[in-house]
Every structure is written in structure tokens, then in C-alpha cells.
Design a protein around this motif. Sequence first.
Motif, PDB file in Angstrom:
ATOM      1  N   ALA A 142      53.654   2.964 -81.087  1.00 58.50           N
ATOM      2  CA  ALA A 142      54.423   2.647 -82.294  1.00 58.50           C
ATOM      3  C   ALA A 142      54.875   1.191 -82.297  1.00 58.50           C
ATOM      4  CB  ALA A 142      55.633   3.573 -82.392  1.00 58.50           C
ATOM      5  N   ALA A 143      55.256   0.665 -81.133  1.00 57.19           N
ATOM      6  CA  ALA A 143      55.712  -0.726 -81.055  1.00 57.19           C
ATOM      7  C   ALA A 143      54.604  -1.685 -81.447  1.00 57.19           C
ATOM      8  CB  ALA A 143      56.209  -1.030 -79.645  1.00 57.19           C
ATOM      9  N   ALA A 144      53.380  -1.418 -80.975  1.00 55.71           N
ATOM     10  CA  ALA A 144      52.252  -2.279 -81.334  1.00 55.71           C
ATOM     11  C   ALA A 144      51.892  -2.112 -82.804  1.00 55.71           C
ATOM     12  CB  ALA A 144      51.046  -1.950 -80.453  1.00 55.71           C
ATOM     13  N   LEU A 145      51.914  -0.878 -83.285  1.00 53.57           N
ATOM     14  CA  LEU A 145      51.537  -0.582 -84.661  1.00 53.57           C
ATOM     15  C   LEU A 145      52.447  -1.306 -85.650  1.00 53.57           C
ATOM     16  CD1 LEU A 145      49.404   1.310 -85.937  1.00 53.57           C
ATOM     17  CD2 LEU A 145      51.200   3.040 -86.107  1.00 53.57           C
ATOM     18  N   CYS A 146      53.750  -1.318 -85.371  1.00 54.37           N
ATOM     19  CA  CYS A 146      54.717  -1.944 -86.272  1.00 54.37           C
ATOM     20  C   CYS A 146      54.930  -3.420 -85.954  1.00 54.37           C
ATOM     21  CB  CYS A 146      56.057  -1.214 -86.188  1.00 54.37           C
ATOM     22  SG  CYS A 146      55.967   0.527 -86.664  1.00 54.37           S
ATOM     23  N   GLY A 147      54.784  -3.796 -84.698  1.00 51.54           N
ATOM     24  CA  GLY A 147      55.114  -5.156 -84.296  1.00 51.54           C
ATOM     25  C   GLY A 147      54.003  -6.165 -84.437  1.00 51.54           C
ATOM     26  N   ASN A 148      52.747  -5.724 -84.233  1.00 52.33           N
ATOM     27  CA  ASN A 148      51.663  -6.700 -84.268  1.00 52.33           C
ATOM     28  C   ASN A 148      51.470  -7.351 -85.634  1.00 52.33           C
ATOM     29  OD1 ASN A 148      50.378  -7.464 -81.841  1.00 52.33           O
ATOM     30  ND2 ASN A 148      49.629  -5.394 -81.575  1.00 52.33           N
ATOM     31  N   PRO A 149      51.573  -6.627 -86.749  1.00 55.32           N
ATOM     32  CA  PRO A 149      51.479  -7.320 -88.032  1.00 55.32           C
ATOM     33  C   PRO A 149      52.547  -8.392 -88.203  1.00 55.32           C
ATOM     34  CG  PRO A 149      51.151  -4.973 -88.331  1.00 55.32           C
ATOM     35  CD  PRO A 149      51.597  -5.164 -86.916  1.00 55.32           C
ATOM     36  N   TYR A 150      53.747  -8.124 -87.678  1.00 55.17           N
ATOM     37  CA  TYR A 150      54.818  -9.120 -87.749  1.00 55.17           C
ATOM     38  C   TYR A 150      54.438 -10.365 -86.945  1.00 55.17           C
ATOM     39  CZ  TYR A 150      59.470 -11.202 -87.492  1.00 55.17           C
ATOM     40  OH  TYR A 150      60.540 -12.072 -87.583  1.00 55.17           O
ATOM     41  N   VAL A 151      53.971 -10.157 -85.719  1.00 58.56           N
ATOM     42  CA  VAL A 151      53.583 -11.299 -84.887  1.00 58.56           C
ATOM     43  C   VAL A 151      52.425 -12.054 -85.535  1.00 58.56           C
ATOM     44  CG1 VAL A 151      52.811 -12.031 -82.600  1.00 58.56           C
ATOM     45  CG2 VAL A 151      54.374 -10.086 -82.819  1.00 58.56           C
ATOM     46  N   ASN A 152      51.457 -11.312 -86.068  1.00 61.37           N
ATOM     47  CA  ASN A 152      50.338 -11.960 -86.755  1.00 61.37           C
ATOM     48  C   ASN A 152      50.830 -12.851 -87.890  1.00 61.37           C
ATOM     49  OD1 ASN A 152      48.610 -10.547 -85.101  1.00 61.37           O
ATOM     50  ND2 ASN A 152      48.008  -9.052 -86.640  1.00 61.37           N
ATOM     51  N   ASN A 153      51.868 -12.402 -88.581  1.00 55.95           N
ATOM     52  CA  ASN A 153      52.427 -13.182 -89.677  1.00 55.95           C
ATOM     53  C   ASN A 153      52.981 -14.514 -89.168  1.00 55.95           C
ATOM     54  OD1 ASN A 153      55.191 -13.941 -91.012  1.00 55.95           O
ATOM     55  ND2 ASN A 153      54.027 -12.972 -92.657  1.00 55.95           N
ATOM     56  N   VAL A 154      53.738 -14.466 -88.071  1.00 58.06           N
ATOM     57  CA  VAL A 154      54.314 -15.695 -87.518  1.00 58.06           C
ATOM     58  C   VAL A 154      53.212 -16.614 -87.007  1.00 58.06           C
ATOM     59  CG1 VAL A 154      55.968 -16.661 -85.878  1.00 58.06           C
ATOM     60  CG2 VAL A 154      56.394 -14.408 -86.886  1.00 58.06           C
ATOM     61  N   VAL A 155      52.212 -16.024 -86.366  1.00 53.75           N
ATOM     62  CA  VAL A 155      51.109 -16.800 -85.797  1.00 53.75           C
ATOM     63  C   VAL A 155      50.242 -17.403 -86.898  1.00 53.75           C
ATOM     64  CG1 VAL A 155      48.971 -16.628 -84.440  1.00 53.75           C
ATOM     65  CG2 VAL A 155      51.059 -15.497 -83.647  1.00 53.75           C
ATOM     66  N   GLY A 156      49.931 -16.598 -87.911  1.00 52.92           N
ATOM     67  CA  GLY A 156      49.028 -17.028 -88.971  1.00 52.92           C
ATOM     68  C   GLY A 156      47.600 -16.579 -88.764  1.00 52.92           C
ATOM     69  N   ALA A 157      47.376 -15.747 -87.751  1.00 55.69           N
ATOM     70  CA  ALA A 157      46.021 -15.295 -87.431  1.00 55.69           C
ATOM     71  C   ALA A 157      46.120 -14.077 -86.522  1.00 55.69           C
ATOM     72  CB  ALA A 157      45.228 -16.399 -86.741  1.00 55.69           C
ATOM     73  N   PRO A 158      45.072 -13.253 -86.455  1.00 56.06           N
ATOM     74  CA  PRO A 158      45.084 -12.116 -85.532  1.00 56.06           C
ATOM     75  C   PRO A 158      44.869 -12.581 -84.097  1.00 56.06           C
ATOM     76  CG  PRO A 158      42.966 -12.251 -86.628  1.00 56.06           C
ATOM     77  CD  PRO A 158      43.826 -13.302 -87.252  1.00 56.06           C
ATOM     78  N   TYR A 159      45.236 -11.726 -83.179  1.00 52.88           N
ATOM     79  CA  TYR A 159      45.072 -12.031 -81.754  1.00 52.88           C
ATOM     80  C   TYR A 159      43.632 -12.399 -81.438  1.00 52.88           C
ATOM     81  CZ  TYR A 159      45.077 -11.336 -76.690  1.00 52.88           C
ATOM     82  OH  TYR A 159      44.936 -11.510 -75.332  1.00 52.88           O
ATOM     83  N   ARG A 160      42.705 -11.701 -82.054  1.00 56.93           N
ATOM     84  CA  ARG A 160      41.284 -11.941 -81.796  1.00 56.93           C
ATOM     85  C   ARG A 160      40.897 -13.399 -82.030  1.00 56.93           C
ATOM     86  NH1 ARG A 160      37.532 -11.635 -85.816  1.00 56.93           N
ATOM     87  NH2 ARG A 160      39.097 -10.605 -87.100  1.00 56.93           N
ATOM     88  N   ASN A 161      41.523 -14.061 -82.985  1.00 58.01           N
ATOM     89  CA  ASN A 161      41.129 -15.430 -83.345  1.00 58.01           C
ATOM     90  C   ASN A 161      42.004 -16.509 -82.727  1.00 58.01           C
ATOM     91  OD1 ASN A 161      39.009 -14.505 -84.832  1.00 58.01           O
ATOM     92  ND2 ASN A 161      39.985 -14.768 -86.824  1.00 58.01           N
ATOM     93  N   HIS A 162      43.290 -16.213 -82.471  1.00 56.61           N
ATOM     94  CA  HIS A 162      44.198 -17.234 -81.909  1.00 56.61           C
ATOM     95  C   HIS A 162      45.002 -16.603 -80.774  1.00 56.61           C
ATOM     96  CE1 HIS A 162      43.941 -20.754 -84.756  1.00 56.61           C
ATOM     97  NE2 HIS A 162      43.198 -19.844 -85.359  1.00 56.61           N
ATOM     98  N   TRP A 163      44.282 -16.257 -79.708  1.00 56.14           N
ATOM     99  CA  TRP A 163      44.891 -15.428 -78.683  1.00 56.14           C
ATOM    100  C   TRP A 163      46.049 -16.115 -77.975  1.00 56.14           C
ATOM    101  CZ3 TRP A 163      43.872 -14.770 -73.049  1.00 56.14           C
ATOM    102  CH2 TRP A 163      43.358 -15.929 -72.452  1.00 56.14           C
TER     103      TRP A 163
END
Length: 675
Positions: free
Chosen positions: A209-230
Motif C-alpha cells: 500500500a505504501a508503494a501504491l500510494c507513495g510512488n505516484p507522489y514521488v514521481n510527481n516531485v521527480v518529474g519522471a518514473p523510477y525507470r527513467n530517472h532512477w
Amino acid sequence: MPGIPTNFVIADLVFDALRKRGAPQASLLDNANNLPYAYLGAIGASWGDFMAARPEIGAKSPNTPYFQAWLPVLKLIAGAAQGSSPASNGVYRDLKQLRDTLNKLGGVIKDKKKFALLGMQDELNQLNGVINALQKEIGGLSSLRNTIGKAIATGAPSVKVSPSNQWQPRDTLHGSHSGRFLQALQEAADASSDGRLKAYALGATVGYAAALCGNPYVNNVVGAPYRNHWWRHRWIETHIDTWVHGYYASGGSSTVQFDNNDIPTPLYTNWPNLCEANLHKRIELPGIDLDSILQSLHDGTASPAVLPQVFLDYWKNAYTKAYGPIAATVTSGIDDMGLQSAYAMTWLVLWLQTSGEVIPCMPPDQSNGPDNCGARPPWVAADGSVVVGGTVTPPPQPAKDTNPSVPEIVSGILLAMLGVVQLMTGYLSGGIADIVAAVALVADGVTDPDWEQLRCYQGWVMVFFYSLTNALHDMLKWSGLSFPYTMELAHDQFARQFGGKIEPTDAALNTARSRRRENGTYPASHWNPPPPPNASNWPNPPTEPVELPAETIYPFDLTWPFHFVDGLQFASTTMPPKQINPLFSLTSVPPAPPAPPLVHDKNEWQARRDRINKANATNEFFGNAVDVSLELLLSTQPAEFLDWDLDGDAGIGFPTWLLPTPGAARSAAIPEPEP
């Protein structure tokens, strides 16, 4: 992705809620033998970061890209065996000996114990060799920064092509059969009478659940998915973890308020730091031993085995059920030795980051010179140079601009730090030389102890000791390998008010708060680092073109991480916190039955899988991680977990997906078949 500290905060909130509700799982959590397994489960798919993480393999494959970045730092801490070039005891042992001796000396001076002071003469004399060793070890930082930089620039997640069990385990666990794996863990735990396995499955549900809800938030701050800007993910993650830990340790939404200038009360400087959180103790199991783990790194031998065989079999069987047979080779890290090493290295990294044992938790604003001892100690010249035995060591050149808007950011910081670190060891040498000389005069009967002078010497040496360890803190923080101090989350209020700038670049407003993003700006395509030596530009927001089709990544503007953690926002001093991100269900049209919470909604899961090739296909979110966790743990819905993409890669709430060929557009994505 949220880091381990954030997952632990979410786990604490969920565990407390289960206890307050008298849920059947509460008894599991009240058993001290089970609790470390619950927290180990809460690490979730991120445990794959250290599969494989094997000291005996060293810099060779199959060690994961993340561990390849960590390995040179861990070797610096642990040292190298005889026959290595160079051999060393390691920074940890040398810093510990230096700190312990100085602290002991401080106690002797405070109590004015002359004979105890004389009894320390041999210990003090040994410090000269310790500082010489530190100077040699720290001198290796120049090559270390290049090694870390190379590992970061060349490392990356797996390409999304079938079969996913050939990816690095970290990427498999996040991006493939995520629900099926959790389902396998839960079913095996339910069939067992072992409370440790049940506790692990409980924690793994929280991690999901933490990854499901948290990763979109982190992606927003980063500006890209983990796959592209690890590595930008890793760097941003450390700041979000620091914010989340400090916020909830300060009382969370019941206590912390933000004014119109986004300045919290209490101030960031008063929020608890992760560097003293001792998070390694959350997953500490019988038999774990720091010296043994450090020795395995020092000698390049296998990590000590701590996990019981019943747990190893449980985890491997669930993995096989979700992903198919494990390859006979050790490349995946999914074998007994791989899991043992993953546990040991996870524990060790948490110890390094959060125990204060290697790098004391002493923010610069808390390290003060001794009272009534003058502006500077006698071994520091007016121009800042250090005088040791008549030899003058000049001060370092002024640091380069460390604003990440220039391409040299981290490389420049680390280079400047080398000069600072060398000067700090010079300060220590000068101060300890004077202490040793003063004690020698007392031992020879030439004079009685000048306790006030010794107090000042010891006090100034401790100041420079903390300056030295804070230089190491800066290196790890800017490398993305450890957490900033909470004081470093603050922004320059005047620069923002009068110039419209948010400074410094690593302030929480840039690194922990979500961003306002318009449609068509996510996801940025693959990171294109500048050529060496300036390849360390991960603090810069992505400038790469958008990878099509564009998607909405987080549907809420300008919010702090509490939004995805528990969704509670401070209301007022007279009103309780209010829920602004509750558990979400799609609206159903009568006479259709009410839609289940989105995390359970298999019809919507299928619909989203079918429209993964459509731009801006969805902006509905699951809710917050605490409520989603409780829904999964306590729901009367069928006990089925869906294969959501835990990286939030394509956007908000898409199922896991694969590309049919390397380099294919995401629009050609296909669902992964059954194993």
C-alpha cells in the motif's frame, strides 16, 4: 518510491490503528519475536534493492546497481583486508576510537582526575596513528566519488521485457505480479502456525500500500518514473523520508502547522532527525552482529546467515508461485545466500544512516565551541591554516557554487569537501598534538594539569571532529545515499518573498512538496546525464522530452507528503485534523452495486489495463496508504490482491505492464502472462 523510513512511519500508524480497533492482527504485533518480521515486511518491494548484495562478489555482477553505488562507501566504512591496496581498519573503527577516546578524556577533565589522565597517555598517543589512517582513508574520497558517480551513471532499472523474473528483483517486485506475490505470501502465512510469517505478510501488505500510494507522489516531485530517472528518485526519496519522519515524530497533523509562507511550527530545526532514529533496530533479529557484517565487507566474504530457514523457504516459495521457477544461477539473488545478504546489507545501511555511530547526529547548528576559550584554538592560524609541529597546512580554496542549476553540482561539492576534510584532520592533529604534549609534561612532573586549558583543547577538538563527520554527512547526502538534517529542509524566506525564488535547491519546497503539473508534462523520458566529470546532475529537474503517451501522475496540486501517508491535514487549534485524501471508490450508477474501493476494483483494473495506451487515461487515486493498508487487512472483500504497478510508472493506478520489445513505445504494452 517512498524509502524505508516512510514505510516504517506508515507501518506504525497502521499497527497503532489495528491495536486500537482490537483487530485480530494486534496480538501478532504485541509479540516481540514477530515485530521485526512485520517491519521487514513493511520494507516491501524495496527489499529487492539488496538482492543480490554480496560482499564476496564485490564490484562484479550480479550485484544490483543500487548496491554497486553503496559498495565503495561500505568498503570505506569497513576497511580492506591485508593484501588490499590500500589495507585499512575502516573509517568506522578509526572514527569510533577517536570519538570514544575524546569523550573519555572529556569526562576525566570534567572530574579533574589526574591519575586517570595519566592513565590515558597510551590511548592519546595512539590517536596520532588513527588520524594518519583517517587521512589516508579520506584521501580516497577523490576516487570514491568517481566510483559512485560511475555506478550511478551506468546503473538503471531493467527494461520492461518478458520474462520479468529475469529483471533485477527490485524491479520485478515493483513492476510485475505485485498482487500475486503478496497473495502468495498471505496464503502461505495463513496456512502456517508461525507468527513470524504471519507478521511478515501483514507488514508486506503495508509495504504494498505504501508503494501504491507513495510512488505516484514521488514521481510527481521527480518529474519522471523510477525507470527513467532512477537516481533522482533516490535523491528525492531521502528528502521525503526526512520530512515524513520529522513531521510524524513531531506529532503529525495533530501538532504541526504551516503558515502562509510554508514555514512549519515547530520549525524544521526542531523536528527529529533520521540520523538518530535507530531504524536498524526495527528489523533486528537474534544473531545479527555488526562486527561480523563489517568483517565480511572487510574481507570480501559472505554475509553472516541470520534469517531462519523456515522464513527463507517461505519467501522463495511465494516468489516462485508468483513469477515461476527461480533460475539455477545466482544472478537473481533469490536463493538462501542472496536473501541472507539482502537482510544483512539492509540492516547495515540502516545502521549507517540512522544510528549516529559512524556519522554522529550533530547538525552544524548544534556543534558549538567550548565556552570562554576564545575565538579559535591556538593551533589554528588567523588565516585558517593549521599549524602542526611547525608545518603549516593552508586552508582549502573556497567551495564552488553548489547550486544544482550549474552542471558540476555534486562533483563540485565533493571536490570542495575533500579540501575541507583534509583541513579537519589537520585541525584534529594539531589539537591532539597539544593535548598529548600537555599530558606528557604532567607525566614528567614538570607541571600539574591545567584543567581549563585541557578543557578548551578537548572542546575545540570535538568541534573539528564534528566538522569532519559533517563533511562525510554532506558527501552521502548529496550523493543520495543518506538523509539530510531536518534543518536542511528549510528555505530562504526572503529570497522567496522578494525574489520569487525557492532556495536552496534541496529545500523541502523543492524536494518534498508535490508540484503543480499540467497535462502533457509526465513522464520525462530516459535520463541523459552530462559527460564525466559532471555526470552528477540528478538534483536538477528533468529536461528530457516527454515519453508518450503523456499521463497524469498525481492529481493534487502543491501538497505535503502527509497527503499520501494518512491524508490528514491540520485543521486549527480548536478543530481536529481533517481527512483530505480518504479511501477512494469509483462512483457507480444505480442499479449497479456500489463500486468497491479502487484498490480492490477488478473491473477498473481490467479497464485500465486496456487503456494503458491512451494519453491522460485516468486521474483517480487510491487514497492514502494508511487507509488502503487497513482496507486490505480488514476488508470483508474477497482476499485478492491485484497486480498494480507499485512504481506508479505509467501514471496513477495502472496495472503492471511490459513492453513487447526493447525500446518499444509504451502504447504497445501488453499484460504479462501467467508464469
